[in-house]
Design an enzyme around this catalytic site. Structure first.
Site, PDB file in Angstrom:
ATOM      1  N   LYS A  51       0.783  -1.200  -0.029  1.00 11.95           N
ATOM      2  CA  LYS A  51      -0.118  -0.131  -0.006  1.00 11.95           C
ATOM      3  C   LYS A  51       1.012   1.417  -0.012  1.00 11.95           C
ATOM      4  O   LYS A  51       2.107   1.156   0.299  1.00 11.95           O
ATOM      5  CB  LYS A  51      -0.927   0.042   1.114  1.00 11.95           C
ATOM      6  CG  LYS A  51      -2.036  -1.343   1.184  1.00 11.95           C
ATOM      7  CD  LYS A  51      -3.115  -0.959   2.374  1.00 11.95           C
ATOM      8  CE  LYS A  51      -3.875  -2.060   2.293  1.00 11.95           C
ATOM      9  NZ  LYS A  51      -5.191  -1.795   3.214  1.00 11.95           N
ATOM     10  N   HIS A  53      -2.049  -5.425   1.451  1.00 10.26           N
ATOM     11  CA  HIS A  53      -3.634  -6.103   1.535  1.00 10.26           C
ATOM     12  C   HIS A  53      -3.325  -7.445   0.956  1.00 10.26           C
ATOM     13  O   HIS A  53      -2.308  -7.745   0.201  1.00 10.26           O
ATOM     14  CB  HIS A  53      -4.399  -5.463   0.385  1.00 10.26           C
ATOM     15  CG  HIS A  53      -5.550  -6.424   0.022  1.00 10.26           C
ATOM     16  ND1 HIS A  53      -6.588  -6.598   0.588  1.00 10.26           N
ATOM     17  CD2 HIS A  53      -5.632  -7.166  -1.006  1.00 10.26           C
ATOM     18  CE1 HIS A  53      -7.591  -7.143  -0.186  1.00 10.26           C
ATOM     19  NE2 HIS A  53      -6.742  -7.480  -1.169  1.00 10.26           N
ATOM     20  N   TYR A  97     -12.348  -2.509  -4.371  1.00 10.95           N
ATOM     21  CA  TYR A  97     -12.857  -2.727  -3.022  1.00 10.95           C
ATOM     22  C   TYR A  97     -14.481  -2.733  -2.813  1.00 10.95           C
ATOM     23  O   TYR A  97     -15.029  -2.511  -1.832  1.00 10.95           O
ATOM     24  CB  TYR A  97     -12.308  -1.736  -1.883  1.00 10.95           C
ATOM     25  CG  TYR A  97     -11.148  -1.715  -1.640  1.00 10.95           C
ATOM     26  CD1 TYR A  97     -10.776  -2.972  -0.675  1.00 10.95           C
ATOM     27  CD2 TYR A  97      -9.746  -0.838  -1.684  1.00 10.95           C
ATOM     28  CE1 TYR A  97      -9.161  -3.131  -0.246  1.00 10.95           C
ATOM     29  CE2 TYR A  97      -8.745  -1.361  -1.411  1.00 10.95           C
ATOM     30  CZ  TYR A  97      -8.288  -2.442  -0.486  1.00 10.95           C
ATOM     31  OH  TYR A  97      -6.993  -2.582   0.064  1.00 10.95           O
ATOM     32  N   GLU A 150      -9.357 -10.901  -7.449  1.00 11.26           N
ATOM     33  CA  GLU A 150      -8.548  -9.757  -7.281  1.00 11.26           C
ATOM     34  C   GLU A 150      -7.288  -9.921  -8.331  1.00 11.26           C
ATOM     35  O   GLU A 150      -6.908  -9.104  -8.986  1.00 11.26           O
ATOM     36  CB  GLU A 150      -8.241  -9.712  -5.918  1.00 11.26           C
ATOM     37  CG  GLU A 150      -9.073  -9.423  -5.017  1.00 11.26           C
ATOM     38  CD  GLU A 150      -8.761  -9.270  -3.282  1.00 11.26           C
ATOM     39  OE1 GLU A 150      -7.552  -9.558  -3.271  1.00 11.26           O
ATOM     40  OE2 GLU A 150      -9.793  -9.222  -2.652  1.00 11.26           O
ATOM     41  N   ASN A 160      -2.148   0.246   6.587  1.00  8.83           N
ATOM     42  CA  ASN A 160      -1.909  -0.807   7.337  1.00  8.83           C
ATOM     43  C   ASN A 160      -0.678  -1.708   6.291  1.00  8.83           C
ATOM     44  O   ASN A 160      -0.673  -2.783   6.317  1.00  8.83           O
ATOM     45  CB  ASN A 160      -2.905  -1.807   7.570  1.00  8.83           C
ATOM     46  CG  ASN A 160      -3.741  -2.167   6.819  1.00  8.83           C
ATOM     47  OD1 ASN A 160      -3.707  -1.893   5.344  1.00  8.83           O
ATOM     48  ND2 ASN A 160      -4.731  -3.090   6.880  1.00  8.83           N
TER      49      ASN A 160
HETATM   50  P1  CMP Z   1      -7.613  -4.601   3.323  1.00 10.11           P
HETATM   51  O1  CMP Z   1      -7.155  -5.995   3.635  1.00 10.11           O
HETATM   52  O2  CMP Z   1      -6.838  -3.892   2.154  1.00 10.11           O
HETATM   53  O3  CMP Z   1      -9.077  -4.587   3.024  1.00 10.11           O
HETATM   54  C1  CMP Z   1      -9.944  -3.510   3.230  1.00 10.11           C
HETATM   55  C2  CMP Z   1      -9.300  -2.397   3.984  1.00 10.11           C
HETATM   56  O4  CMP Z   1     -10.135  -1.475   4.870  1.00 10.11           O
HETATM   57  C3  CMP Z   1      -8.467  -2.965   5.341  1.00 10.11           C
HETATM   58  O5  CMP Z   1      -7.146  -3.679   4.626  1.00 10.11           O
HETATM   59  C4  CMP Z   1      -8.178  -2.024   6.036  1.00 10.11           C
HETATM   60  O6  CMP Z   1      -6.904  -1.216   5.539  1.00 10.11           O
HETATM   61  C5  CMP Z   1      -9.500  -0.824   5.809  1.00 10.11           C
HETATM   62  N1  CMP Z   1     -10.061  -0.677   6.956  1.00 10.11           N
HETATM   63  C6  CMP Z   1     -10.226   0.430   7.646  1.00 10.11           C
HETATM   64  N2  CMP Z   1     -11.132   0.303   8.646  1.00 10.11           N
HETATM   65  C7  CMP Z   1     -11.269  -0.943   8.706  1.00 10.11           C
HETATM   66  C8  CMP Z   1     -12.357  -1.750   9.637  1.00 10.11           C
HETATM   67  N3  CMP Z   1     -12.981  -1.197  10.726  1.00 10.11           N
HETATM   68  N4  CMP Z   1     -12.397  -3.007   9.278  1.00 10.11           N
HETATM   69  C9  CMP Z   1     -11.792  -3.664   8.190  1.00 10.11           C
HETATM   70  N5  CMP Z   1     -11.171  -2.936   7.455  1.00 10.11           N
HETATM   71  C10 CMP Z   1     -10.653  -1.522   7.586  1.00 10.11           C
END
Ligand code: CMP
Length: 141
Positions: free
Chosen positions: A10, A116, A50, A127, A113
């Site tokens: 990311k 992904h 997403y 994906e 974070n």
């Molecule tokens: P990712 O695996 O990329 O999939 C969706 C993303 O939404 C997740 O990682 C997080 O970075 C983001 N996100 C933000 N808030 C939340 C939440 N409350 N629960 C899950 N994903 C979240």
């Protein structure tokens, strides 16, 4: 079984010059990078990727973050690649991620974070197809 999973490094991790460190974690764990490219996602690309989260309260912030800078999209291949990648990444929220995982070591918040990874075989297939044509994937065999 040998599987493939879609991984995204990311914008936060790309900005911190962590592409190599993250790829090294994957390769050390026995996952092979069989496709990889750098992209700056458009709003449409991020929203489409997403789409399953469209109704969630964090959707707008997620799309804004994922379009804030370049990402690396990649296909990882190996034994149990989907679950193995999820172990390497750690919990979605870095505050809950185990020591030694990517999100514990490299991420700052649940939005930023670091990585992904696909969560199941059906999402991995969707994906991977979202970002790669089959001829762009080079199986290690
Ligand atoms: P990712 O695996 O990329 O999939 C969706 C993303 O939404 C997740 O990682 C997080 O970075 C983001 N996100 C933000 N808030 C939340 C939440 N409350 N629960 C899950 N994903 C979240």
């Amino acid at each position: 079984a040998t599987e493939r999973t879609l991984s995204i490094i990311k914008p936060d991790a790309v900005a911190k010059n962590l592409i190599g460190a993250i790829n090294s974690r994957f390769e050390t764990a026995g996952l092979s990078i069989v496709a990889q490219k750098m992209l700056h996602l458009s709003q449409e690309q991020a929203e489409g990727f997403y789409a399953e989260h469209k109704e969630r309260p964090f959707f707008a912030a997620l799309v804004e973050f994922m379009t804030s800078g370049p990402v690396v999209v990649q296909v990882l291949e190996g034994e149990n690649a989907i679950a193995k990648n999820r172990e390497i990444m750690g919990a979605t929220n870095p505050a809950e991620a185990a020591a030694g995982t990517l999100r514990h070591d490299f991420a700052n918040s649940i939005d930023a974070n670091a990585v992904h990874g696909s969560d199941a075989p059906a999402s991995a297939e969707r994906e991977i197809g979202y970002f790669f044509k089959s001829e762009e994937i080079c199986p290690r065999g």
